[in-house]
Design a protein around this motif. Structure first.
Motif, PDB file in Angstrom:
ATOM      1  N   PRO A  68     -63.141 -78.723  -1.539  1.00 25.29           N
ATOM      2  CA  PRO A  68     -63.993 -77.572  -1.277  1.00 25.29           C
ATOM      3  C   PRO A  68     -63.635 -76.395  -2.174  1.00 25.29           C
ATOM      4  O   PRO A  68     -62.498 -76.278  -2.630  1.00 25.29           O
ATOM      5  CB  PRO A  68     -63.710 -77.250   0.196  1.00 25.29           C
ATOM      6  N   ALA A  69     -64.597 -75.537  -2.423  1.00 27.99           N
ATOM      7  CA  ALA A  69     -64.417 -74.417  -3.348  1.00 27.99           C
ATOM      8  C   ALA A  69     -63.310 -73.466  -2.896  1.00 27.99           C
ATOM      9  O   ALA A  69     -62.632 -72.873  -3.729  1.00 27.99           O
ATOM     10  CB  ALA A  69     -65.727 -73.656  -3.507  1.00 27.99           C
ATOM     11  N   THR A  70     -63.091 -73.360  -1.604  1.00 29.85           N
ATOM     12  CA  THR A  70     -62.043 -72.463  -1.105  1.00 29.85           C
ATOM     13  C   THR A  70     -60.646 -72.994  -1.404  1.00 29.85           C
ATOM     14  O   THR A  70     -59.679 -72.268  -1.305  1.00 29.85           O
ATOM     15  CB  THR A  70     -62.173 -72.284   0.425  1.00 29.85           C
ATOM     16  N   HIS A  71     -60.564 -74.247  -1.767  1.00 31.27           N
ATOM     17  CA  HIS A  71     -59.273 -74.892  -2.029  1.00 31.27           C
ATOM     18  C   HIS A  71     -59.158 -75.300  -3.500  1.00 31.27           C
ATOM     19  O   HIS A  71     -58.314 -76.094  -3.864  1.00 31.27           O
ATOM     20  CB  HIS A  71     -59.131 -76.114  -1.098  1.00 31.27           C
ATOM     21  N   SER A  72     -60.019 -74.779  -4.366  1.00 31.99           N
ATOM     22  CA  SER A  72     -60.062 -75.145  -5.782  1.00 31.99           C
ATOM     23  C   SER A  72     -58.772 -74.724  -6.485  1.00 31.99           C
ATOM     24  O   SER A  72     -58.344 -73.579  -6.395  1.00 31.99           O
ATOM     25  CB  SER A  72     -61.269 -74.481  -6.451  1.00 31.99           C
ATOM     26  N   ILE A  73     -58.173 -75.696  -7.193  1.00 28.58           N
ATOM     27  CA  ILE A  73     -56.904 -75.433  -7.883  1.00 28.58           C
ATOM     28  C   ILE A  73     -56.728 -76.443  -9.014  1.00 28.58           C
ATOM     29  O   ILE A  73     -57.193 -77.573  -8.933  1.00 28.58           O
ATOM     30  CB  ILE A  73     -55.720 -75.509  -6.895  1.00 28.58           C
ATOM     31  N   SER A  74     -56.059 -76.027 -10.072  1.00 27.68           N
ATOM     32  CA  SER A  74     -55.764 -76.922 -11.188  1.00 27.68           C
ATOM     33  C   SER A  74     -54.469 -77.682 -10.895  1.00 27.68           C
ATOM     34  O   SER A  74     -53.456 -77.080 -10.554  1.00 27.68           O
ATOM     35  CB  SER A  74     -55.612 -76.110 -12.476  1.00 27.68           C
ATOM     36  N   LEU A  75     -54.511 -79.000 -11.019  1.00 24.42           N
ATOM     37  CA  LEU A  75     -53.333 -79.827 -10.766  1.00 24.42           C
ATOM     38  C   LEU A  75     -52.622 -80.226 -12.055  1.00 24.42           C
ATOM     39  O   LEU A  75     -51.403 -80.269 -12.094  1.00 24.42           O
ATOM     40  CB  LEU A  75     -53.733 -81.089  -9.989  1.00 24.42           C
ATOM     41  N   LEU A  76     -53.379 -80.548 -13.082  1.00 25.15           N
ATOM     42  CA  LEU A  76     -52.824 -80.944 -14.385  1.00 25.15           C
ATOM     43  C   LEU A  76     -53.700 -80.370 -15.489  1.00 25.15           C
ATOM     44  O   LEU A  76     -54.920 -80.363 -15.375  1.00 25.15           O
ATOM     45  CB  LEU A  76     -52.818 -82.470 -14.548  1.00 25.15           C
ATOM     46  N   ARG A  77     -53.094 -79.934 -16.555  1.00 30.49           N
ATOM     47  CA  ARG A  77     -53.827 -79.523 -17.745  1.00 30.49           C
ATOM     48  C   ARG A  77     -53.032 -80.066 -18.926  1.00 30.49           C
ATOM     49  O   ARG A  77     -51.904 -79.642 -19.166  1.00 30.49           O
ATOM     50  CB  ARG A  77     -53.958 -78.005 -17.815  1.00 30.49           C
ATOM     51  N   LEU A  78     -53.627 -81.010 -19.647  1.00 28.16           N
ATOM     52  CA  LEU A  78     -52.935 -81.713 -20.722  1.00 28.16           C
ATOM     53  C   LEU A  78     -53.659 -81.483 -22.046  1.00 28.16           C
ATOM     54  O   LEU A  78     -54.859 -81.710 -22.145  1.00 28.16           O
ATOM     55  CB  LEU A  78     -52.877 -83.216 -20.417  1.00 28.16           C
ATOM     56  N   ASN A  79     -52.914 -81.080 -23.053  1.00 27.78           N
ATOM     57  CA  ASN A  79     -53.468 -80.871 -24.383  1.00 27.78           C
ATOM     58  C   ASN A  79     -53.146 -82.098 -25.237  1.00 27.78           C
ATOM     59  O   ASN A  79     -52.027 -82.596 -25.208  1.00 27.78           O
ATOM     60  CB  ASN A  79     -52.854 -79.612 -25.004  1.00 27.78           C
ATOM     61  N   PHE A  80     -54.104 -82.579 -26.004  1.00 31.99           N
ATOM     62  CA  PHE A  80     -53.886 -83.754 -26.842  1.00 31.99           C
ATOM     63  C   PHE A  80     -52.994 -83.444 -28.044  1.00 31.99           C
ATOM     64  O   PHE A  80     -52.420 -84.354 -28.617  1.00 31.99           O
ATOM     65  CB  PHE A  80     -55.232 -84.333 -27.312  1.00 31.99           C
ATOM     66  N   HIS A  81     -52.881 -82.188 -28.448  1.00 33.63           N
ATOM     67  CA  HIS A  81     -52.113 -81.768 -29.630  1.00 33.63           C
ATOM     68  C   HIS A  81     -52.478 -82.656 -30.812  1.00 33.63           C
ATOM     69  O   HIS A  81     -53.611 -82.639 -31.261  1.00 33.63           O
ATOM     70  CB  HIS A  81     -50.613 -81.755 -29.340  1.00 33.63           C
ATOM     71  N   HIS A  82     -51.558 -83.462 -31.301  1.00 29.83           N
ATOM     72  CA  HIS A  82     -51.826 -84.344 -32.445  1.00 29.83           C
ATOM     73  C   HIS A  82     -51.751 -85.804 -32.028  1.00 29.83           C
ATOM     74  O   HIS A  82     -51.280 -86.645 -32.786  1.00 29.83           O
ATOM     75  CB  HIS A  82     -50.831 -84.065 -33.576  1.00 29.83           C
ATOM     76  N   SER A  83     -52.227 -86.095 -30.846  1.00 30.76           N
ATOM     77  CA  SER A  83     -52.178 -87.456 -30.321  1.00 30.76           C
ATOM     78  C   SER A  83     -53.564 -87.858 -29.841  1.00 30.76           C
ATOM     79  O   SER A  83     -54.386 -87.014 -29.501  1.00 30.76           O
ATOM     80  CB  SER A  83     -51.184 -87.522 -29.153  1.00 30.76           C
ATOM     81  N   CYS A  84     -53.794 -89.152 -29.788  1.00 32.51           N
ATOM     82  CA  CYS A  84     -55.078 -89.657 -29.318  1.00 32.51           C
ATOM     83  C   CYS A  84     -55.047 -89.995 -27.834  1.00 32.51           C
ATOM     84  O   CYS A  84     -56.075 -90.331 -27.250  1.00 32.51           O
ATOM     85  CB  CYS A  84     -55.462 -90.914 -30.094  1.00 32.51           C
TER      86      CYS A  84
END
Length: 194
Positions: A136-152
């Motif tokens: 639900p929108a009231t519980h919206s939160i980011s759990l993981l944020r991963l950047n690919f950098h120089h990897s596939c």
């Protein structure tokens, strides 16, 4: 002279009656203990049946890629016809994973890009994968944020508390195209503790 018998008798305690009473109390105590254990076990079984799962929630999903991407959300699918993907407890809601039990979950994800070459590092600029609680929108939160950098490929796992009704969304930068290969792109959760 003959021996005189003593006219004074020593009172004997009624040991037989005392032992019978102690045994009776012990048996009554054991019966009450067994009754309480059985009722507690029945209550736990009823709670598990109400949750609709055999004791733990687990899901292993593969990408449901249906053409060009207009939305940053990745859509997932599961089922015996797809091979190694399955759902036991959680549910897919429009390709997003919805949790049906409060608790601590182990979340894992791997995404490999197809428009990428690690030899030439042609990863789309700023390509990012995010796993969020989007409903639900009231519980919206980011759990993981991963950047690919120089990897596939990016891969990660973590333990996180989730609540009944939480829907997990996986978002990938629109310019990045995920591989549909189930060995390269997958997502899953496992309930580990209440």
């Amino acid at each position: 002279m003959g021996e005189e018998s003593s006219s004074c008798s020593v009172p004997r305690l009624p040991w037989g009656s005392f032992l019978r009473l102690a045994l009776l109390l012990l048996l009554i105590g054991m019966a009450i203990y067994c009754f309480l254990c059985r009722s507690r076990f029945a209550q736990q079984q009823q709670q598990q049946q109400q949750l609709g799962s055999p004791g733990w929630d687990i899901a292993e999903l593969q990408l449901n890629h249906t053409g060009s991407r207009q939305d940053p959300r990745l859509h997932w699918q599961a089922g015996p016809a797809l091979g190694r993907s399955f759902l036991h407890g959680p549910q897919l809601d429009n390709g997003q994973l919805r949790v049906h039990r409060d608790g601590i979950y182990r979340l894992h994800i791997q995404v490999t890009l197809i428009n990428c070459s690690s030899a030439w590092t042609t990863v789309p600029r700023g390509a990012t994968l995010a796993v969020d609680i989007c409903s639900p929108a009231t519980h919206s939160i980011s759990l993981l944020r991963l950047n690919f950098h120089h990897s596939c490929t990016v891969t990660s796992q973590r333990l996180t508390p989730l609540a009944r009704g939480d829907t997990l969304c996986t978002n990938l930068t629109l310019s990045a195209l995920p591989s549909r290969n189930a060995d390269e792109t997958f997502f899953g959760i496992q309930w580990v503790h209440p």
